[in-house]
Design a protein around this motif. Structure first.
Motif, PDB file in Angstrom:
ATOM      1  N   UNK A  55     -12.587  -9.362  -4.857  1.00  0.00           N
ATOM      2  CA  UNK A  55     -11.854  -8.804  -3.730  1.00  0.00           C
ATOM      3  C   UNK A  55     -12.295  -7.353  -3.521  1.00  0.00           C
ATOM      4  N   UNK A  56     -12.602  -7.012  -2.274  1.00  0.00           N
ATOM      5  CA  UNK A  56     -12.996  -5.647  -1.955  1.00  0.00           C
ATOM      6  C   UNK A  56     -12.002  -5.069  -0.956  1.00  0.00           C
ATOM      7  N   UNK A  57     -11.600  -3.823  -1.198  1.00  0.00           N
ATOM      8  CA  UNK A  57     -10.665  -3.123  -0.333  1.00  0.00           C
ATOM      9  C   UNK A  57     -11.435  -2.291   0.691  1.00  0.00           C
ATOM     10  N   UNK A  58     -10.836  -2.134   1.867  1.00  0.00           N
ATOM     11  CA  UNK A  58     -11.480  -1.382   2.947  1.00  0.00           C
ATOM     12  C   UNK A  58     -10.466  -0.501   3.660  1.00  0.00           C
ATOM     13  N   UNK A  59     -10.932   0.681   4.087  1.00  0.00           N
ATOM     14  CA  UNK A  59     -10.188   1.494   5.052  1.00  0.00           C
ATOM     15  C   UNK A  59     -10.672   1.124   6.446  1.00  0.00           C
ATOM     16  N   UNK A  60      -9.744   1.064   7.385  1.00  0.00           N
ATOM     17  CA  UNK A  60     -10.089   0.787   8.782  1.00  0.00           C
ATOM     18  C   UNK A  60     -10.048   2.096   9.561  1.00  0.00           C
ATOM     19  N   UNK A  61     -11.224   2.640   9.849  1.00  0.00           N
ATOM     20  CA  UNK A  61     -11.338   3.879  10.629  1.00  0.00           C
ATOM     21  C   UNK A  61     -11.572   3.522  12.087  1.00  0.00           C
ATOM     22  N   UNK A  62     -10.522   3.204  12.799  1.00  0.00           N
ATOM     23  CA  UNK A  62     -10.667   2.898  14.221  1.00  0.00           C
ATOM     24  C   UNK A  62     -11.579   1.722  14.484  1.00  0.00           C
ATOM     25  N   UNK A  63     -11.518   0.698  13.652  1.00  0.00           N
ATOM     26  CA  UNK A  63     -12.348  -0.482  13.847  1.00  0.00           C
ATOM     27  C   UNK A  63     -13.591  -0.510  12.982  1.00  0.00           C
ATOM     28  N   UNK A  64     -13.939   0.593  12.349  1.00  0.00           N
ATOM     29  CA  UNK A  64     -15.065   0.655  11.422  1.00  0.00           C
ATOM     30  C   UNK A  64     -14.535   0.569   9.992  1.00  0.00           C
TER      31      UNK A  64
ATOM     32  N   UNK B 149     -11.233 -11.318   6.808  1.00  0.00           N
ATOM     33  CA  UNK B 149     -10.297 -10.613   5.908  1.00  0.00           C
ATOM     34  C   UNK B 149      -9.240 -11.551   5.327  1.00  0.00           C
ATOM     35  N   UNK B 150      -8.956 -11.351   4.050  1.00  0.00           N
ATOM     36  CA  UNK B 150      -7.840 -12.036   3.409  1.00  0.00           C
ATOM     37  C   UNK B 150      -6.529 -11.471   3.929  1.00  0.00           C
ATOM     38  N   UNK B 151      -6.524 -10.161   4.205  1.00  0.00           N
ATOM     39  CA  UNK B 151      -5.338  -9.497   4.717  1.00  0.00           C
ATOM     40  C   UNK B 151      -5.749  -8.243   5.463  1.00  0.00           C
ATOM     41  N   UNK B 152      -4.955  -7.879   6.445  1.00  0.00           N
ATOM     42  CA  UNK B 152      -5.065  -6.619   7.166  1.00  0.00           C
ATOM     43  C   UNK B 152      -3.679  -5.990   7.209  1.00  0.00           C
ATOM     44  N   UNK B 153      -3.583  -4.732   6.823  1.00  0.00           N
ATOM     45  CA  UNK B 153      -2.289  -4.052   6.784  1.00  0.00           C
ATOM     46  C   UNK B 153      -2.419  -2.669   7.393  1.00  0.00           C
ATOM     47  N   UNK B 154      -1.475  -2.321   8.260  1.00  0.00           N
ATOM     48  CA  UNK B 154      -1.427  -0.958   8.760  1.00  0.00           C
ATOM     49  C   UNK B 154      -0.981  -0.010   7.667  1.00  0.00           C
ATOM     50  N   UNK B 155      -1.527   1.190   7.636  1.00  0.00           N
ATOM     51  CA  UNK B 155      -1.123   2.178   6.638  1.00  0.00           C
ATOM     52  C   UNK B 155       0.175   2.839   7.102  1.00  0.00           C
ATOM     53  N   UNK B 156       1.095   3.091   6.157  1.00  0.00           N
ATOM     54  CA  UNK B 156       2.342   3.758   6.540  1.00  0.00           C
ATOM     55  C   UNK B 156       2.080   5.192   6.976  1.00  0.00           C
ATOM     56  N   UNK B 157       2.881   5.664   7.873  1.00  0.00           N
ATOM     57  CA  UNK B 157       2.716   7.036   8.376  1.00  0.00           C
ATOM     58  C   UNK B 157       3.818   7.943   7.845  1.00  0.00           C
TER      59      UNK B 157
ATOM     60  N   UNK C 251     -12.051   6.971  -2.166  1.00  0.00           N
ATOM     61  CA  UNK C 251     -12.249   7.769  -0.967  1.00  0.00           C
ATOM     62  C   UNK C 251     -10.929   8.280  -0.407  1.00  0.00           C
ATOM     63  N   UNK C 252     -11.053   9.239   0.498  1.00  0.00           N
ATOM     64  CA  UNK C 252      -9.878   9.830   1.127  1.00  0.00           C
ATOM     65  C   UNK C 252      -9.332   8.906   2.213  1.00  0.00           C
ATOM     66  N   UNK C 253      -8.012   8.956   2.400  1.00  0.00           N
ATOM     67  CA  UNK C 253      -7.407   8.199   3.487  1.00  0.00           C
ATOM     68  C   UNK C 253      -7.942   8.709   4.819  1.00  0.00           C
ATOM     69  N   UNK C 254      -8.014  10.024   4.922  1.00  0.00           N
ATOM     70  CA  UNK C 254      -8.566  10.677   6.109  1.00  0.00           C
ATOM     71  C   UNK C 254      -7.873  10.153   7.370  1.00  0.00           C
TER      72      UNK C 254
ATOM     73  N   UNK D  88       0.864  -1.186   0.000  1.00  0.00           N
ATOM     74  CA  UNK D  88       0.000   0.000   0.000  1.00  0.00           C
ATOM     75  C   UNK D  88       0.898   1.232   0.000  1.00  0.00           C
ATOM     76  N   UNK D  89       0.593   2.156  -0.908  1.00  0.00           N
ATOM     77  CA  UNK D  89       1.349   3.400  -1.053  1.00  0.00           C
ATOM     78  C   UNK D  89       0.415   4.544  -0.677  1.00  0.00           C
ATOM     79  N   UNK D  90       0.833   5.380   0.268  1.00  0.00           N
ATOM     80  CA  UNK D  90      -0.026   6.452   0.780  1.00  0.00           C
ATOM     81  C   UNK D  90       0.649   7.801   0.572  1.00  0.00           C
ATOM     82  N   UNK D  91      -0.115   8.756   0.061  1.00  0.00           N
ATOM     83  CA  UNK D  91       0.316  10.150   0.011  1.00  0.00           C
ATOM     84  C   UNK D  91      -0.610  10.939   0.925  1.00  0.00           C
ATOM     85  N   UNK D  92      -0.110  11.334   2.073  1.00  0.00           N
ATOM     86  CA  UNK D  92      -0.930  12.101   3.013  1.00  0.00           C
ATOM     87  C   UNK D  92      -1.247  13.481   2.452  1.00  0.00           C
ATOM     88  N   UNK D  93      -0.323  14.024   1.674  1.00  0.00           N
ATOM     89  CA  UNK D  93      -0.565  15.348   1.092  1.00  0.00           C
ATOM     90  C   UNK D  93      -1.743  15.304   0.123  1.00  0.00           C
TER      91      UNK D  93
END
Length: 250
Positions: free
Chosen positions: A188-197, A242-250, A217-220, A163-168
């Motif tokens: 396969x469906x991708x999801x953002x994890x907003x604090x468990x949601x 989930x097939x996979x769970x990955x933390x987003x890079x900061x 959608x926005x990373x937010x 996963x490649x993230x651009x916060x800007x």
């Protein structure tokens, strides 16, 4: 098959340069070697970034040129070779009647309908090309962003994901390699994890093992992302483990 050290094959695998037997052996090695899995995923993402960075869009005038030619070139129905000119003239003079005229009018109407159909198909193709072009440009922009950060992980069965993230830009791209086809009727469906949601981030192409997907959608404030197997068209909420769970890079 060669006896090359599998730890030295990460680059060749990322560039799809391994023979089938070596690739299969190396992907089995990935399941038990976390450093190689991580390095392979990062190299896949880098290869995607380099490829998309040099992608060029077709010149804008090409669309108008294609549309103009499609509507101007008349479709000729199949038929026997044309008769000599004098014979054709005599045949027309002999058979021209109201029935022949009616047939000509019907043929003209049919050809007119074909032209309309061709134009509509061209419009559909143009819209699809615009969407594809826009998507490729957006993916390239995220991958080439100065603040882009990456995180890679092994997804199992030799597959890797980055996963490649651009916060800007507040956007993320998911780069997959070696993904197995989902079951029939699934995607396969991708999801953002907003604090468990879990928030939907779009669908992957079920027919492609290697792909780069601009997450919808926005990373937010998302801190992680996940992948699940869902019915075609996707789901409002995850319906499978989930097939996979990955933390987003900061």
């Amino acid at each position: 098959m060669t006896t090359a050290d599998p730890h030295l094959l990460t680059g060749a695998h990322a560039l799809h340069a391994l023979p089938d037997d070596e690739r299969a052996t190396f992907e089995r090695h990935l399941a038990d070697c976390e450093p190689c899995a991580r390095e392979t995923a990062e190299l896949h993402a880098t290869a995607a970034r380099l490829g998309l960075a040099v992608a060029t869009a077709p010149r804008p005038a090409m669309r108008e040129e294609v549309l103009r030619r499609i509507t101007a070139v008349r479709q000729q129905p199949p038929g026997p070779p044309a008769a000599p000119r004098r014979a054709r003239a005599a045949l027309r003079a002999h058979r021209l009647s109201r029935w022949t005229l009616a047939a000509c009018l019907a043929a003209a109407a049919a050809l007119g309908g074909t032209a309309v159909w061709q134009y509509e198909r061209a419009e559909d193709a143009q819209r699809q090309a615009r969407r594809a072009e826009q998507g490729t440009a957006e993916i390239a922009a995220v991958l080439a962003a100065p603040d882009a950060t990456t995180r890679a992980a092994a997804l199992g069965d030799g597959a890797t994901g980055t996963v490649v993230v651009s916060r800007e830009r507040d956007e993320a791209v998911f780069v997959a390699s070696g993904m197995a086809r989902p079951p029939a009727g699934k995607v396969y469906q991708l999801w953002y994890d907003d604090g468990g949601t879990m928030r939907s981030a779009g669908l992957m192409d079920p027919g492609r093992a290697d792909q780069a997907v601009l997450m919808e959608g926005a990373v937010d404030g998302a801190s992680a992302m996940g992948i699940t197997v869902e019915p075609e068209g996707g789901s409002r909420r995850p319906t499978s483990d989930p097939v996979a769970l990955m933390g987003l890079p900061t």
